[in-house]
Design an enzyme around this catalytic site. Structure first.
Site, short mmCIF file in Angstrom:
data_model
loop_
_atom_site.label_atom_id
_atom_site.label_comp_id
_atom_site.label_asym_id
_atom_site.label_seq_id
_atom_site.Cartn_x
_atom_site.Cartn_y
_atom_site.Cartn_z
N HIS A 129 0.81 -1.21 0.00
CA HIS A 129 0.00 0.00 0.00
C HIS A 129 0.84 1.26 0.00
O HIS A 129 2.04 1.23 0.22
CB HIS A 129 -0.98 0.01 1.18
CG HIS A 129 -0.35 -0.02 2.54
ND1 HIS A 129 0.38 1.02 3.05
CD2 HIS A 129 -0.37 -0.98 3.49
CE1 HIS A 129 0.78 0.72 4.28
NE2 HIS A 129 0.35 -0.50 4.57
N CYS A 151 2.61 -5.01 6.67
CA CYS A 151 2.41 -4.72 5.25
C CYS A 151 3.71 -4.25 4.60
O CYS A 151 4.73 -4.10 5.26
CB CYS A 151 1.33 -3.65 5.09
SG CYS A 151 -0.30 -4.18 5.65
#
Length: 176
Positions: A129, A151
């Site tokens: 992301h 992430c």
């Protein structure tokens, strides 16, 4: 004085809400031409690098930030580790809290079984992301330390490029 504080608070709140809700006006990038689409994403945690490849040829490389405790395999939810293994892009989230996001198919069966034996949740929602909405101005500064919950983070400009070059089902290999 109280009136001025109320006005400043109102303006600040309006700006914050505007930044959070502006994602609904976001236009997602179109998918790139077939010959520019990746067939594999390679993430090398030690090098803090994400590489887009097409049939073994490098399309692009990006520096990344990882989970806050990136060394080793993810053991369970909340450990701050980025998982290792072979996965696939199984969802493209256009309204993510972190600009755009590509979810990878973690946890796999092995991660679920390992977590079950340890009596913990394996975690999930591992994404590639951009920067948190409203903080895109940080750009590459976010890479000064590993800060995600597990992430893989890139800049907003980079996630737009990646988004356009990564179709659903793209293989994601995460190495130590």
């Amino acid at each position: 004085m109280l009136k001025r504080a109320a006005i400043l608070l109102s303006v600040g709140l309006a700006l914050a809400l505007g930044l959070e809700f502006s994602q609904f006006l976001r236009v997602t990038p179109a998918l790139a031409a077939q010959n520019e689409q990746a067939t594999r994403i390679l993430i090398e945690k030690g090098a803090r690098q994400l590489t887009l490849e097409r049939d073994g040829q490098v399309l692009a490389r990006y520096a990344v930030a990882l989970g806050s405790d990136p060394i080793g395999q993810k053991q369970g939810e909340g450990d701050g580790r980025t998982p290792e293994g072979v996965y696939a892009v199984d969802f493209k989230h256009p309204r993510s809290r972190y600009h755009l996001a590509l979810r990878i198919s973690y946890p796999d069966r092995q991660a679920r079984e390992t977590a079950l034996r340890a009596g913990v949740s394996p975690g999930g929602d591992i994404m590639i992301h951009g920067i948190r909405n409203g903080l895109g101005w940080l750009a590459g500064l976010h890479r000064n330390r590993d800060w995600t919950d597990g992430c893989i983070a890139v800049t907003n400009a980079e996630i737009r490029e990646i988004w356009s070059r990564v179709p659903y089902g793209t293989r994601v290999e995460i190495r130590p």
